[in-house]
Design a protein around this motif. Sequence first.
Motif, PDB file in Angstrom:
ATOM      1  N   UNK A  30       1.514  12.893  -3.560  1.00 15.50           N
ATOM      2  CA  UNK A  30       0.201  12.300  -3.837  1.00 15.50           C
ATOM      3  C   UNK A  30      -0.612  12.106  -2.553  1.00 15.50           C
ATOM      4  N   UNK A  31      -0.188  12.746  -1.482  1.00 17.20           N
ATOM      5  CA  UNK A  31      -0.816  12.567  -0.180  1.00 17.20           C
ATOM      6  C   UNK A  31      -2.296  12.881  -0.144  1.00 17.20           C
ATOM      7  N   UNK A  32      -2.700  13.965  -0.779  1.00 12.98           N
ATOM      8  CA  UNK A  32      -4.130  14.336  -0.769  1.00 12.98           C
ATOM      9  C   UNK A  32      -4.978  13.277  -1.471  1.00 12.98           C
ATOM     10  N   UNK A  33      -4.467  12.752  -2.567  1.00 11.63           N
ATOM     11  CA  UNK A  33      -5.205  11.709  -3.283  1.00 11.63           C
ATOM     12  C   UNK A  33      -5.300  10.437  -2.436  1.00 11.63           C
ATOM     13  N   UNK A  34      -4.215  10.097  -1.760  1.00 12.35           N
ATOM     14  CA  UNK A  34      -4.237   8.913  -0.892  1.00 12.35           C
ATOM     15  C   UNK A  34      -5.189   9.138   0.285  1.00 12.35           C
ATOM     16  N   UNK A  35      -5.212  10.354   0.803  1.00 11.35           N
ATOM     17  CA  UNK A  35      -6.122  10.694   1.895  1.00 11.35           C
ATOM     18  C   UNK A  35      -7.583  10.493   1.465  1.00 11.35           C
TER      19      UNK A  35
ATOM     20  N   UNK B 155      -6.561   9.968   8.639  1.00 11.12           N
ATOM     21  CA  UNK B 155      -5.391   9.590   9.431  1.00 11.12           C
ATOM     22  C   UNK B 155      -5.720   9.600  10.909  1.00 11.12           C
ATOM     23  N   UNK B 156      -5.109   8.742  11.669  1.00  9.56           N
ATOM     24  CA  UNK B 156      -4.269   7.657  11.205  1.00  9.56           C
ATOM     25  C   UNK B 156      -5.106   6.540  10.597  1.00  9.56           C
ATOM     26  N   UNK B 157      -4.556   5.875   9.626  1.00  8.99           N
ATOM     27  CA  UNK B 157      -5.177   4.697   9.030  1.00  8.99           C
ATOM     28  C   UNK B 157      -4.182   3.555   9.183  1.00  8.99           C
ATOM     29  N   UNK B 158      -4.551   2.566   9.978  1.00  2.00           N
ATOM     30  CA  UNK B 158      -3.644   1.471  10.305  1.00  2.00           C
ATOM     31  C   UNK B 158      -4.056   0.211   9.553  1.00  2.00           C
ATOM     32  N   UNK B 159      -3.074  -0.391   8.903  1.00  2.00           N
ATOM     33  CA  UNK B 159      -3.268  -1.649   8.196  1.00  2.00           C
ATOM     34  C   UNK B 159      -2.365  -2.691   8.849  1.00  2.00           C
ATOM     35  N   UNK B 160      -2.906  -3.877   9.077  1.00  2.00           N
ATOM     36  CA  UNK B 160      -2.114  -4.992   9.582  1.00  2.00           C
ATOM     37  C   UNK B 160      -2.304  -6.142   8.612  1.00  2.00           C
ATOM     38  N   UNK B 161      -1.190  -6.641   8.105  1.00  2.00           N
ATOM     39  CA  UNK B 161      -1.198  -7.715   7.109  1.00  2.00           C
ATOM     40  C   UNK B 161      -2.056  -7.348   5.899  1.00  2.00           C
TER      41      UNK B 161
END
Length: 101
Positions: free
Chosen positions: A48-53, A65-71
């Motif tokens: 499902x990578x393309x959909x998440x992208x 990408x990169x997509x960084x999430x903190x908390x």
Amino acid sequence: MEKVMRMASGKGVVMFSKSTCCMCYAVKILFNELGVNLLVHELDHDPEGREMERAIMRMGYSTAVPAVFIAGKLVGSTNEVMALHLSGGLVPLIKPYRVMS
């Protein structure tokens, strides 16, 4: 987008990446050097990578990408993470997620 947010909130510092992306590698190295136990989701290895992208790009970034999430909150891509680090704002955000002091 729901799946991305669910995966992003699953752990302290989460990054959506591609295994062939040099900027993703640079961000991984930064977090490694800062002692963060980073959870990485390689979009090119996920069916499902393309959909998440596409979902990440709908959050307002020209590159997924990169997509960084903190908390569970989207910090951004390479530019935002590096700028935050250079300004001294990254270390306080990641402090609860560091595995070494």
